[in-house]
Design a protein around this motif. Structure first.
Motif: not given
Length: 95
Positions: A3-8, A11-15, A30-31, A90-95
């Motif tokens: 996931t990518a997020s900014w300012n709460g 912005l994008a989410k993908a498997d 994903a955007l 922009v915060e990008v997290k991988r899970t």
């Protein structure tokens, strides 16, 4: 999952995604389109090609040129064609 997020806002989410030079590249579907606005900025990477940028917009705040894509990348990174990456807080997290 990434996931990518900014300012709460997400912005994008993908498997599925691609990773090059430590950056996560999200497929275009994903955007969340409402968070992107045109930009005229471009840059050139000697081995990836020309990057085209978009501004990220959330709740009226603009993060200029915070997203980029290689629309016609060089062969070495053909896997990221049309995929989007982020920077500038922009915060990008991988899970």
């Amino acid at each position: 999952m990434a996931t990518a997020s900014w300012n709460g806002a997400v912005l994008a989410k993908a498997d599925t995604f691609e990773t090059v030079d430590g950056n996560v590249y999200f497929p275009p579907d994903a955007l969340v389109a409402e968070h992107f606005a045109p930009s005229t900025h471009t840059s050139v990477c000697p081995w990836k090609g020309t990057a085209v940028y978009r501004n990220v917009v959330v709740d009226g705040k603009v993060n200029a040129n915070a997203a980029w894509v290689y629309e016609t990348p060089k062969d070495a990174v053909a896997n990221i064609k049309g995929h989007w990456a982020f920077w500038k807080g922009v915060e990008v997290k991988r899970t």
